[in-house]
Design an enzyme around this catalytic site. Structure first.
Site, PDB file in Angstrom:
ATOM      1  N   TYR A  60       0.893  -1.168   0.000  1.00  0.00           N
ATOM      2  CA  TYR A  60       0.000   0.000   0.000  1.00  0.00           C
ATOM      3  C   TYR A  60       0.924   1.208   0.000  1.00  0.00           C
ATOM      4  O   TYR A  60       1.515   1.547   1.013  1.00  0.00           O
ATOM      5  CB  TYR A  60      -0.873  -0.031   1.258  1.00  0.00           C
ATOM      6  CG  TYR A  60      -1.977   1.007   1.304  1.00  0.00           C
ATOM      7  CD1 TYR A  60      -1.693   2.358   1.445  1.00  0.00           C
ATOM      8  CD2 TYR A  60      -3.313   0.633   1.255  1.00  0.00           C
ATOM      9  CE1 TYR A  60      -2.700   3.311   1.510  1.00  0.00           C
ATOM     10  CE2 TYR A  60      -4.338   1.570   1.315  1.00  0.00           C
ATOM     11  CZ  TYR A  60      -4.028   2.909   1.437  1.00  0.00           C
ATOM     12  OH  TYR A  60      -5.031   3.843   1.508  1.00  0.00           O
ATOM     13  N   TYR A 124       1.914   5.351   6.678  1.00  0.00           N
ATOM     14  CA  TYR A 124       2.610   4.507   5.713  1.00  0.00           C
ATOM     15  C   TYR A 124       3.890   3.946   6.320  1.00  0.00           C
ATOM     16  O   TYR A 124       4.117   2.731   6.323  1.00  0.00           O
ATOM     17  CB  TYR A 124       2.920   5.294   4.445  1.00  0.00           C
ATOM     18  CG  TYR A 124       3.856   4.576   3.500  1.00  0.00           C
ATOM     19  CD1 TYR A 124       3.440   3.433   2.815  1.00  0.00           C
ATOM     20  CD2 TYR A 124       5.151   5.034   3.292  1.00  0.00           C
ATOM     21  CE1 TYR A 124       4.296   2.764   1.954  1.00  0.00           C
ATOM     22  CE2 TYR A 124       6.016   4.378   2.425  1.00  0.00           C
ATOM     23  CZ  TYR A 124       5.590   3.242   1.766  1.00  0.00           C
ATOM     24  OH  TYR A 124       6.446   2.582   0.931  1.00  0.00           O
TER      25      TYR A 124
END
Length: 303
Positions: A60, A124
């Site tokens: 991702y 992230y």
């Protein structure tokens, strides 16, 4: 040798399917075949593939979107990684995974070592760090490679964005106070193939040692420096008529706010990788020229 690659349609995954073909039978798995957003489905996929090597190039990577989709980022970057690492161990396979410079906060004035304490600035980086730790916790034989500023001739990346904007705008404003090593997906795949070949030989002789390594191109620059070199090369190759941009202006990070904070220093020390695998790494600008040659050739002859 059977080599399963997840994220096979991504930048790094696509290059891996080419570079790893010299080592054995490559089993490419895109999201339709191995969906990391559904971690509970992955063990059956790995068991069916029966790999000798499992390379996870799926991630991702929407850094800003992750700030509002923490659950989605964690499923792909952490939970699924742990499941894949466990499945690789159960299959007796070598597990190879990619992480990121975003596990660091970027405040160190020198290149980061593998032993430096992580301190991610956003979701992230935090979920990628969780993925690293999940690999280690799963056990088995594994290699984790941290890389940075990945680009290539395919997909969404900084190089392709700069080429598009340079054809549309007369002035580009690009951040100049973030530093890193632009690293091509092709180089990552080639270096990975070398490391995997060596790791499998070590496994055969019972001398393999798992580990986390930094893996980027040689040298460093800013986003502004990277963009400037891209535009210069594009003008040389395509001419002034194709490239409208006449200047690339440096700006501060504060002038280009984003939902997720970026590390100011993303430069990683690659000494450990070089010592372990004895591999020369191409400087970032030379590697960039190689990729741009391919991009420009396709632009001149799209057929």
């Amino acid at each position: 040798m059977r080599i399963m690659v997840t994220g096979a349609k991504g930048q790094v995954g696509w290059e891996l399917t080419r570079s790893l073909a010299a080592l054995g039978e490559v089993l490419p798995h895109d999201r339709a075949r191995a969906d990391l957003s559904q971690p509970h489905t992955l063990k059956a996929v790995v068991a069916a593939a029966k790999p000798d090597v499992l390379v996870n190039a799926a991630a991702y990577t929407a850094v800003d979107k992750a700030e509002e989709d923490e659950a989605g980022a964690r499923a792909v970057n952490a939970e699924a990684v742990g499941v894949l690492a466990e499945a690789a161990r159960e299959a007796g396979a070598l597990f190879v995974h990619y992480s990121t410079d975003y596990v660091f906060d970027g405040t160190k004035p020198r290149p980061y070592l593998e032993t430096d304490a992580p301190n991610p600035l956003g979701v992230y980086g935090a979920t990628k760090l969780e993925g690293e730790r999940a690999v280690a916790a799963a056990g088995g034989d594994w290699l984790v490679f941290r890389t940075s500023w990945v680009y290539g001739p395919r997909g969404r990346n900084f190089l392709r964005t700069m080429l598009r904007l340079a054809a549309q705008r007369e002035t580009l404003n690009v951040v100049s106070d973030q530093t890193g090593a632009p690293t091509s997906a092709r180089a990552i795949a080639q270096w990975s193939a070398h490391a995997i070949r060596q790791a499998m030989a070590e496994r055969a002789s019972s001398t393999f040692e798992q580990g986390l390594f930094h893996l980027t191109a040689e040298g460093s620059t800013s986003w502004h420096g990277f963009a400037s070199r891209i535009v210069e090369a594009a003008r040389r190759a395509l001419g002034d008529e194709a490239i409208r941009a006449r200047s690339v202006e440096p700006i501060a990070t504060a002038q280009y706010p984003t939902p997720a904070r970026r590390p100011a220093n993303s430069v990683l020390d690659n000494t450990a990788f070089e010592r372990r695998f004895g591999l020369w790494r191409q400087p970032w600008d030379a590697a960039m020229e190689d990729i741009l040659d391919d991009v420009f050739e396709r632009m001149r002859d799209p057929g």
